[in-house]
Motif scaffolding. Structure first.
Motif, PDB file in Angstrom:
ATOM      1  N   UNK A   9      70.716 -95.186 -51.509  1.00  0.00           N
ATOM      2  CA  UNK A   9      70.862 -95.538 -52.916  1.00  0.00           C
ATOM      3  C   UNK A   9      69.557 -95.204 -53.635  1.00  0.00           C
ATOM      4  N   UNK A  10      69.630 -95.110 -54.963  1.00  0.00           N
ATOM      5  CA  UNK A  10      68.419 -94.820 -55.731  1.00  0.00           C
ATOM      6  C   UNK A  10      68.401 -95.635 -57.014  1.00  0.00           C
ATOM      7  N   UNK A  11      67.216 -95.732 -57.600  1.00  0.00           N
ATOM      8  CA  UNK A  11      66.997 -96.387 -58.885  1.00  0.00           C
ATOM      9  C   UNK A  11      66.422 -95.333 -59.814  1.00  0.00           C
ATOM     10  N   UNK A  12      66.980 -95.230 -61.012  1.00  0.00           N
ATOM     11  CA  UNK A  12      66.502 -94.279 -62.009  1.00  0.00           C
ATOM     12  C   UNK A  12      66.199 -95.029 -63.297  1.00  0.00           C
ATOM     13  N   UNK A  13      65.026 -94.770 -63.869  1.00  0.00           N
ATOM     14  CA  UNK A  13      64.667 -95.285 -65.188  1.00  0.00           C
ATOM     15  C   UNK A  13      64.162 -94.090 -65.983  1.00  0.00           C
ATOM     16  N   UNK A  14      64.645 -93.975 -67.207  1.00  0.00           N
ATOM     17  CA  UNK A  14      64.266 -92.850 -68.053  1.00  0.00           C
ATOM     18  C   UNK A  14      64.044 -93.357 -69.471  1.00  0.00           C
ATOM     19  N   UNK A  15      62.937 -92.922 -70.061  1.00  0.00           N
ATOM     20  CA  UNK A  15      62.634 -93.340 -71.433  1.00  0.00           C
ATOM     21  C   UNK A  15      62.007 -92.194 -72.208  1.00  0.00           C
ATOM     22  N   UNK A  16      62.310 -92.162 -73.506  1.00  0.00           N
ATOM     23  CA  UNK A  16      61.629 -91.252 -74.424  1.00  0.00           C
ATOM     24  C   UNK A  16      60.404 -91.977 -74.942  1.00  0.00           C
ATOM     25  N   UNK A  17      59.263 -91.323 -74.832  1.00  0.00           N
ATOM     26  CA  UNK A  17      57.992 -91.926 -75.231  1.00  0.00           C
ATOM     27  C   UNK A  17      57.368 -91.088 -76.337  1.00  0.00           C
ATOM     28  N   UNK A  18      56.784 -91.744 -77.308  1.00  0.00           N
ATOM     29  CA  UNK A  18      56.142 -91.050 -78.431  1.00  0.00           C
ATOM     30  C   UNK A  18      54.686 -90.751 -78.096  1.00  0.00           C
ATOM     31  N   UNK A  82      60.653-100.377 -45.642  1.00  0.00           N
ATOM     32  CA  UNK A  82      61.154 -99.529 -46.723  1.00  0.00           C
ATOM     33  C   UNK A  82      60.523 -98.145 -46.606  1.00  0.00           C
ATOM     34  N   UNK A  83      61.349 -97.118 -46.751  1.00  0.00           N
ATOM     35  CA  UNK A  83      60.871 -95.733 -46.676  1.00  0.00           C
ATOM     36  C   UNK A  83      61.560 -94.946 -47.787  1.00  0.00           C
ATOM     37  N   UNK A  84      60.950 -94.935 -48.978  1.00  0.00           N
ATOM     38  CA  UNK A  84      61.554 -94.276 -50.134  1.00  0.00           C
ATOM     39  C   UNK A  84      60.594 -93.251 -50.716  1.00  0.00           C
ATOM     40  N   UNK A  85      61.072 -92.530 -51.717  1.00  0.00           N
ATOM     41  CA  UNK A  85      60.260 -91.564 -52.448  1.00  0.00           C
ATOM     42  C   UNK A  85      60.399 -91.862 -53.934  1.00  0.00           C
ATOM     43  N   UNK A  86      59.276 -91.904 -54.623  1.00  0.00           N
ATOM     44  CA  UNK A  86      59.244 -92.081 -56.078  1.00  0.00           C
ATOM     45  C   UNK A  86      58.885 -90.727 -56.686  1.00  0.00           C
ATOM     46  N   UNK A  87      59.726 -90.272 -57.608  1.00  0.00           N
ATOM     47  CA  UNK A  87      59.496 -88.996 -58.280  1.00  0.00           C
ATOM     48  C   UNK A  87      59.444 -89.221 -59.780  1.00  0.00           C
ATOM     49  N   UNK A  88      58.366 -88.773 -60.386  1.00  0.00           N
ATOM     50  CA  UNK A  88      58.166 -88.847 -61.834  1.00  0.00           C
ATOM     51  C   UNK A  88      58.346 -87.450 -62.416  1.00  0.00           C
ATOM     52  N   UNK A  89      59.095 -87.349 -63.490  1.00  0.00           N
ATOM     53  CA  UNK A  89      59.280 -86.080 -64.189  1.00  0.00           C
ATOM     54  C   UNK A  89      58.963 -86.299 -65.661  1.00  0.00           C
ATOM     55  N   UNK A  90      58.097 -85.478 -66.205  1.00  0.00           N
ATOM     56  CA  UNK A  90      57.727 -85.536 -67.624  1.00  0.00           C
ATOM     57  C   UNK A  90      58.280 -84.282 -68.292  1.00  0.00           C
ATOM     58  N   UNK A  91      59.116 -84.482 -69.301  1.00  0.00           N
ATOM     59  CA  UNK A  91      59.704 -83.368 -70.040  1.00  0.00           C
ATOM     60  C   UNK A  91      59.271 -83.466 -71.495  1.00  0.00           C
ATOM     61  N   UNK A  92      58.542 -82.468 -72.014  1.00  0.00           N
ATOM     62  CA  UNK A  92      58.136 -82.517 -73.425  1.00  0.00           C
ATOM     63  C   UNK A  92      59.346 -82.584 -74.353  1.00  0.00           C
ATOM     64  N   UNK A 100      60.954 -89.719 -66.650  1.00  0.00           N
ATOM     65  CA  UNK A 100      62.017 -90.113 -65.730  1.00  0.00           C
ATOM     66  C   UNK A 100      61.380 -90.480 -64.396  1.00  0.00           C
ATOM     67  N   UNK A 101      61.780 -91.635 -63.871  1.00  0.00           N
ATOM     68  CA  UNK A 101      61.347 -92.073 -62.557  1.00  0.00           C
ATOM     69  C   UNK A 101      62.600 -92.273 -61.721  1.00  0.00           C
ATOM     70  N   UNK A 102      62.579 -91.696 -60.529  1.00  0.00           N
ATOM     71  CA  UNK A 102      63.667 -91.934 -59.587  1.00  0.00           C
ATOM     72  C   UNK A 102      63.072 -92.343 -58.253  1.00  0.00           C
ATOM     73  N   UNK A 103      63.510 -93.484 -57.752  1.00  0.00           N
ATOM     74  CA  UNK A 103      63.109 -93.937 -56.429  1.00  0.00           C
ATOM     75  C   UNK A 103      64.327 -93.797 -55.533  1.00  0.00           C
ATOM     76  N   UNK A 104      64.231 -92.928 -54.542  1.00  0.00           N
ATOM     77  CA  UNK A 104      65.363 -92.626 -53.671  1.00  0.00           C
ATOM     78  C   UNK A 104      65.099 -93.080 -52.249  1.00  0.00           C
TER      79      UNK A 104
END
Length: 137
Positions: A9-18, A82-92, A100-104
């Motif tokens: 399973x994974x957790x995803x959080x995504x937000x638009x930041x100014x 716990x053995x997961x991976x956290x991935x951060x993606x920044x999109x202009x 976007x953060x996804x922990x898988x």
């Protein structure tokens, strides 16, 4: 579609930041800033770097597995069970950036970890937004 196996399973959080990608990147990779919104750490933004996060509830260990400045950062996140991976993606975006953060990698037999991450990451994002607002003031 996710590359996560069906038993994971994974957790995803995504937000638009100014805020511009560079400012967000600094907050994701500078230990003194990470301590303000996430946890105390000896993190270094270097591929292969091993580090730990420390909080009142315990510690998490990690290793940087992917790094593309101002665009993408991934690291392992675990505590021995716990053995997961956290991935951060920044999109202009035209207003700043989408973060976007996804922990898988949560196993089905780890509901406590999944519930904790599902509740915790939005709070960390709130802290990050407060930090970014202070840094730009």
């Amino acid at each position: 579609m996710s590359d996560t196996p069906p038993e994971m399973r994974s957790v995803v959080v995504e937000r638009d930041l100014a805020h511009p990608p560079g400012r967000i990147w600094r907050a994701l990779t500078q230990p003194h800033l990470m301590a303000e919104w996430l946890m105390q750490t000896d993190f270094e933004p270097v591929l292969g770097c091993s580090f730990s996060f420390q909080a009142e509830w315990g510690a998490v260990n990690g290793q940087v597995t992917e790094i593309e400045p101002e665009r993408r950062l991934a690291y392992s996140w675990g505590d021995g069970v716990l053995d997961t991976v956290v991935t951060w993606t920044i999109t202009p975006t035209s207003e700043g950036a989408r973060l976007r953060m996804e922990q898988t990698g949560f196993r089905k037999d780890q509901p406590r970890y999944l519930v904790g991450a599902t509740a915790g990451w939005p709070r960390f994002f709130d802290n990050l937004e407060q930090l970014l607002a202070r840094e730009s003031a």
